[in-house]
Design a protein around this motif. Structure first.
Motif, mmCIF file in Angstrom:
data_model
loop_
_atom_site.group_PDB
_atom_site.id
_atom_site.type_symbol
_atom_site.label_atom_id
_atom_site.label_comp_id
_atom_site.label_asym_id
_atom_site.label_seq_id
_atom_site.Cartn_x
_atom_site.Cartn_y
_atom_site.Cartn_z
ATOM 1 N N ALA A 143 0.825 -1.164 -0.140
ATOM 2 C CA ALA A 143 -0.003 0.126 -0.112
ATOM 3 C C ALA A 143 1.012 1.197 -0.093
ATOM 4 C CB ALA A 143 -0.972 0.131 1.188
ATOM 5 N N THR A 144 1.973 1.230 0.756
ATOM 6 C CA THR A 144 3.016 2.437 0.671
ATOM 7 C C THR A 144 3.292 2.468 -0.574
ATOM 8 O OG1 THR A 144 3.540 1.672 2.968
ATOM 9 C CG2 THR A 144 4.907 3.360 1.982
ATOM 10 N N ARG A 145 3.981 1.502 -1.361
ATOM 11 C CA ARG A 145 4.462 1.711 -2.630
ATOM 12 C C ARG A 145 3.425 2.330 -3.758
ATOM 13 N NH1 ARG A 145 6.097 -3.972 -2.419
ATOM 14 N NH2 ARG A 145 7.449 -4.037 -0.897
ATOM 15 N N VAL A 146 2.222 1.838 -3.646
ATOM 16 C CA VAL A 146 1.045 2.059 -4.387
ATOM 17 C C VAL A 146 0.761 3.595 -4.233
ATOM 18 C CG1 VAL A 146 -1.222 1.952 -4.906
ATOM 19 C CG2 VAL A 146 -0.038 -0.046 -4.749
ATOM 20 N N MET A 147 0.832 4.023 -2.817
ATOM 21 C CA MET A 147 0.457 5.475 -2.689
ATOM 22 C C MET A 147 1.489 6.445 -3.240
ATOM 23 S SD MET A 147 -2.384 5.621 -1.260
ATOM 24 C CE MET A 147 -2.488 7.117 -0.719
ATOM 25 N N ASP A 148 2.915 5.907 -3.072
ATOM 26 C CA ASP A 148 4.050 6.802 -3.679
ATOM 27 C C ASP A 148 3.833 6.783 -5.293
ATOM 28 O OD1 ASP A 148 5.077 7.233 -1.099
ATOM 29 O OD2 ASP A 148 6.565 5.470 -1.408
ATOM 30 N N ALA A 149 3.390 5.540 -5.725
ATOM 31 C CA ALA A 149 3.185 5.624 -7.306
ATOM 32 C C ALA A 149 2.114 6.653 -7.711
ATOM 33 C CB ALA A 149 3.000 4.359 -7.781
ATOM 34 N N LEU A 150 0.983 6.674 -6.937
ATOM 35 C CA LEU A 150 -0.167 7.596 -7.299
ATOM 36 C C LEU A 150 0.484 8.953 -7.233
ATOM 37 C CD1 LEU A 150 -3.154 5.535 -5.444
ATOM 38 C CD2 LEU A 150 -2.549 5.923 -8.006
ATOM 39 N N ARG A 151 1.192 9.331 -6.022
ATOM 40 C CA ARG A 151 1.650 10.716 -5.760
ATOM 41 C C ARG A 151 2.362 11.035 -6.634
ATOM 42 N NH1 ARG A 151 6.299 12.305 -4.274
ATOM 43 N NH2 ARG A 151 6.923 9.957 -3.603
ATOM 44 N N GLN A 152 3.453 10.225 -7.141
ATOM 45 C CA GLN A 152 4.362 10.590 -8.399
ATOM 46 C C GLN A 152 3.418 10.862 -9.649
ATOM 47 O OE1 GLN A 152 7.174 7.583 -9.362
ATOM 48 N NE2 GLN A 152 8.397 8.844 -10.310
ATOM 49 N N ALA A 153 2.459 10.032 -9.804
ATOM 50 C CA ALA A 153 1.744 10.150 -11.174
ATOM 51 C C ALA A 153 0.845 11.421 -11.094
ATOM 52 C CB ALA A 153 0.975 8.863 -11.299
ATOM 53 N N ARG A 154 0.516 11.979 -10.007
ATOM 54 C CA ARG A 154 -0.163 13.152 -9.740
ATOM 55 C C ARG A 154 0.566 14.286 -10.110
ATOM 56 N NH1 ARG A 154 -1.485 12.908 -4.629
ATOM 57 N NH2 ARG A 154 -3.039 11.378 -4.833
ATOM 58 N N GLU A 155 1.889 14.152 -9.605
ATOM 59 C CA GLU A 155 2.661 15.245 -9.676
ATOM 60 C C GLU A 155 3.067 15.406 -11.232
ATOM 61 O OE1 GLU A 155 6.145 14.457 -7.422
ATOM 62 O OE2 GLU A 155 5.015 15.029 -5.429
ATOM 63 N N VAL A 156 3.158 14.176 -11.902
ATOM 64 C CA VAL A 156 3.481 14.487 -13.463
ATOM 65 C C VAL A 156 2.273 14.760 -14.077
ATOM 66 C CG1 VAL A 156 4.144 13.000 -15.321
ATOM 67 C CG2 VAL A 156 5.331 12.537 -13.664
ATOM 68 N N ALA A 157 1.090 14.664 -13.852
ATOM 69 C CA ALA A 157 0.008 15.017 -14.474
ATOM 70 C C ALA A 157 -0.427 16.640 -14.066
ATOM 71 C CB ALA A 157 -1.562 14.259 -13.974
ATOM 72 N N ASN A 158 -0.141 16.949 -13.089
ATOM 73 C CA ASN A 158 -0.091 18.251 -12.642
ATOM 74 C C ASN A 158 0.894 19.284 -13.053
ATOM 75 O OD1 ASN A 158 -2.440 17.823 -10.987
ATOM 76 N ND2 ASN A 158 -1.140 17.866 -9.146
ATOM 77 N N SER A 159 2.186 18.941 -13.445
ATOM 78 C CA SER A 159 3.278 19.472 -14.165
ATOM 79 C C SER A 159 3.010 19.580 -15.565
ATOM 80 C CB SER A 159 4.420 18.875 -13.936
ATOM 81 O OG SER A 159 4.776 17.529 -14.838
ATOM 82 N N LYS A 160 2.095 18.985 -16.230
ATOM 83 C CA LYS A 160 1.796 19.057 -17.831
ATOM 84 C C LYS A 160 0.275 19.995 -17.835
ATOM 85 C CE LYS A 160 4.278 15.246 -19.372
ATOM 86 N NZ LYS A 160 5.507 16.020 -19.613
ATOM 87 N N ASP A 161 0.454 21.055 -18.905
ATOM 88 C CA ASP A 161 -0.774 21.503 -19.194
ATOM 89 C C ASP A 161 -1.324 20.849 -20.402
ATOM 90 O OD1 ASP A 161 -2.589 23.501 -19.606
ATOM 91 O OD2 ASP A 161 -1.354 25.184 -19.986
ATOM 92 N N TYR A 162 -2.112 19.665 -20.211
ATOM 93 C CA TYR A 162 -2.751 19.305 -21.515
ATOM 94 C C TYR A 162 -3.665 20.163 -22.262
ATOM 95 C CZ TYR A 162 -0.719 15.140 -19.215
ATOM 96 O OH TYR A 162 -0.017 14.120 -18.625
ATOM 97 N N GLY A 163 -4.270 21.083 -21.717
ATOM 98 C CA GLY A 163 -4.985 21.913 -22.454
ATOM 99 C C GLY A 163 -4.312 22.770 -23.451
ATOM 100 N N ARG A 164 -2.922 23.121 -23.119
ATOM 101 C CA ARG A 164 -2.156 23.910 -23.899
ATOM 102 C C ARG A 164 -1.678 23.150 -25.039
ATOM 103 N NH1 ARG A 164 3.135 24.740 -24.469
ATOM 104 N NH2 ARG A 164 3.634 23.524 -22.546
ATOM 105 N N ILE A 165 -1.262 21.631 -24.480
ATOM 106 C CA ILE A 165 -0.805 20.818 -25.549
ATOM 107 C C ILE A 165 -1.856 20.224 -26.668
ATOM 108 C CG2 ILE A 165 0.071 18.427 -25.645
ATOM 109 C CD1 ILE A 165 1.308 18.419 -22.887
ATOM 110 N N GLY A 166 -3.086 20.425 -26.161
ATOM 111 C CA GLY A 166 -4.100 20.124 -27.200
ATOM 112 C C GLY A 166 -4.416 21.213 -28.058
ATOM 113 N N ARG A 167 -4.350 22.483 -27.398
ATOM 114 C CA ARG A 167 -4.700 23.815 -28.405
ATOM 115 C C ARG A 167 -3.450 23.837 -29.472
ATOM 116 N NH1 ARG A 167 -5.869 25.788 -23.318
ATOM 117 N NH2 ARG A 167 -3.973 26.409 -23.129
ATOM 118 N N ASP A 168 -2.014 23.693 -29.048
ATOM 119 C CA ASP A 168 -1.038 23.541 -29.984
ATOM 120 C C ASP A 168 -1.204 22.633 -30.960
ATOM 121 O OD1 ASP A 168 -0.119 25.877 -28.414
ATOM 122 O OD2 ASP A 168 1.384 24.584 -27.627
#
Length: 160
Positions: free
Chosen positions: A120-145
């Motif tokens: 469970a600790t490893r899963v929570m760490d992976a989810l936290r890391q995935a959330r950080e990656v998703a938040n670091s990208k502006d998918y709206g801007r990528i889609g518009r471009d």
């Protein structure tokens, strides 16, 4: 005095203190547990001795707390560099029988690998890391471009 008797006595004293965390008690018992392992006692015998001393914890909590305590002990016993050269690390308290993974016989005779950290600790760490990656990208801007580039490609006269 036997190593198990020493663990039982220390566990009874720590239980009387009323520590709130199982991990805190097990961390304080680490040197005694390591001595018992070196003497040939199994983790199951040590866990049973803790229960007999009045310190009731589940097998999973015992295993996880022991893994974390051994990691903490391993990081504190790293070699230190001095002006004269490299110093020697303290002898690790946990030998091969009590490292990151241990094998415990199951009732059916198969062996199960125990990990020092719960999945469970490893899963929570992976989810936290995935959330950080998703938040670091502006998918709206990528889609518009991407959309603008497609529109430009369609308007070009010299399309291939």
């Amino acid at each position: 005095m036997s190593e198990l008797e020493s663990i039982k006595r220390q566990a009874a004293e720590l239980t009387k203190l009323g520590l709130k965390s199982d991990a805190a008690v097990i961390q304080r018992l680490c040197p005694a547990i390591a001595a018992a392992l070196r003497a040939g006692f199994s983790h199951q015998a040590i866990h049973g001795t803790l229960g007999a001393a009045g310190f009731v914890t589940t097998w999973t909590n015992y295993r996880i707390a022991l893994g974390r305590a051994s990691k903490a002990l391993a990081t504190t016993t790293t070699p230190k560099v001095s002006a004269l050269g490299v110093g020697h690390a303290a002898e690790p308290a946990f030998e091969a029988g009590m490292g990151e993974t241990n094998s415990v016989p199951q009732k059916s005779g198969e062996m199960r690998t125990l990990s020092g950290t719960s999945s469970a600790t490893r899963v929570m760490d992976a989810l936290r890391q995935a959330r950080e990656v998703a938040n670091s990208k502006d998918y709206g801007r990528i889609g518009r471009d991407l959309y603008r580039q497609q529109q430009r490609d369609q308007r070009r006269k010299d399309r291939p």
